[in-house]
Every structure is written in C-alpha cells, then in structure tokens.
Design a protein around this motif. Sequence first.
Motif, PDB file in Angstrom:
ATOM      1  N   HIS A   1       0.886  -1.122  -0.142  1.00 54.96           N
ATOM      2  CA  HIS A   1       0.029   0.096   0.095  1.00 54.96           C
ATOM      3  C   HIS A   1       1.056   1.105   0.073  1.00 54.96           C
ATOM      4  O   HIS A   1       2.148   1.079   0.023  1.00 54.96           O
ATOM      5  N   VAL A   2       0.249   2.352  -0.149  1.00 54.19           N
ATOM      6  CA  VAL A   2       1.056   3.734  -0.490  1.00 54.19           C
ATOM      7  C   VAL A   2       0.409   4.828   0.686  1.00 54.19           C
ATOM      8  O   VAL A   2      -0.631   4.539   1.147  1.00 54.19           O
ATOM      9  N   ALA A   3       1.363   5.463   0.850  1.00 53.67           N
ATOM     10  CA  ALA A   3       1.190   6.716   2.127  1.00 53.67           C
ATOM     11  C   ALA A   3       1.477   8.007   1.103  1.00 53.67           C
ATOM     12  O   ALA A   3       2.720   8.336   1.028  1.00 53.67           O
ATOM     13  N   LEU A   4       0.804   8.384  -0.021  1.00 51.95           N
ATOM     14  CA  LEU A   4       1.129   9.629  -0.569  1.00 51.95           C
ATOM     15  C   LEU A   4       1.114  10.868   0.082  1.00 51.95           C
ATOM     16  O   LEU A   4       1.487  11.914  -0.495  1.00 51.95           O
ATOM     17  N   ASP A   5       0.914  10.954   1.503  1.00 55.01           N
ATOM     18  CA  ASP A   5       1.551  12.190   2.030  1.00 55.01           C
ATOM     19  C   ASP A   5       2.853  12.274   2.497  1.00 55.01           C
ATOM     20  O   ASP A   5       3.415  13.046   3.398  1.00 55.01           O
ATOM     21  N   GLN A   6       3.616  11.134   2.167  1.00 53.84           N
ATOM     22  CA  GLN A   6       5.026  10.966   2.715  1.00 53.84           C
ATOM     23  C   GLN A   6       5.817  10.711   1.501  1.00 53.84           C
ATOM     24  O   GLN A   6       5.356  10.561   0.398  1.00 53.84           O
ATOM     25  N   HIS A   7       7.241  10.677   1.539  1.00 49.13           N
ATOM     26  CA  HIS A   7       8.314  10.423   0.806  1.00 49.13           C
ATOM     27  C   HIS A   7       9.246   9.575   1.312  1.00 49.13           C
ATOM     28  O   HIS A   7       9.053   9.157   2.631  1.00 49.13           O
TER      29      HIS A   7
END
Length: 170
Positions: free
Chosen positions: A25-31
Amino acid sequence: MSQRIRVEIESRARYHIMWLAGVRHVALDQHCLRSFGHPDRPRVDVRSRHQAVELPMDNPPLAWYLCALPIPWNWSQNAHLAFEGAPGEQWKGYALVPGLYVHLHNARPITGWGEHNIPDSEPRRKSYRFRTCRNYQFAWWLRTERNAPDAPPEYVPPRRPGEGEQMSFL
C-alpha cells in the motif's frame, strides 16, 4: 525448480543505507521509504559486497523496491530498482546506477515510472523533496497502475502532517 524470487546483490560502491521493501500500500502524504506505508522488510546487509535474498512466495506484495544511498551521499548516485515476481524469468543489471548490480531470479524490473506519474493536480508535486523522490514517484505509479490502496489506519505519519520525513546524514 523453485518459483521463489531470489535477489542477488553486488555492491560495487559503498552504501550508507540499503533496504528492500515489499510494497502492499502507499502513503502519498510521505516520501522516501515512508511513501510505502508499512512494507515487508526482508533483511539486507549494507556492509556486504555480495548477498542473496530469497523472498517469501506466499502472499506476495504488489511490487518489491530496492534502494541504497552511497557513501559519500550524492542524490544522483542513489540506487533504485522496482521489480515484481515473474516465474521463470531472470534479469541482470544495475539498480539505476553502476554501483549496485542486481541479478533477479523469477522476477523482472518494473520500468516506465518517474516524476511524470505524480499528477499535476497533486500539491506535493511542487515540493522538491516529493517531486524528486524516486520512492514517491513509484508509489504514485503503484496507485495509478496497480490501484495500490492507502496505508492502513495504524500507520502514523511524522508529527508535522504534509511535510513528510526527511532523511538526513549526521
């Protein structure tokens, strides 16, 4: 013959950090690594010049991602390789830079992703940290091409929402 993914890594340069992540899964508020939420993290040894990692066959992630940061740190020399399981296939080559040579067994690289995968409407695209982060670029590719879900609720972002985590060297 085993269908298990085997990753052979040859470090032809010295690295400060190296990790392998099975992305679900992804956390698109992070890099950086955090853009993958809570990935599977098989052990890799940053000090080893030659190593082989066998990845579990059951419950495979959407993709695997190998990342390494060189000594001395130089953004343009960071190694990155996204790949997926592909029974019977093999691949040999560099993880974006000549310092990290990889041989994949029962897997193939995922190519064609980059900054262009971050939507123009995404506000973080204007941030240099996010726009240039290859992990973040690949997270967006996973969202658009593999419909990667958001990181689960138990994922806790850094204290200043929207800023992400900056990797630093002391």
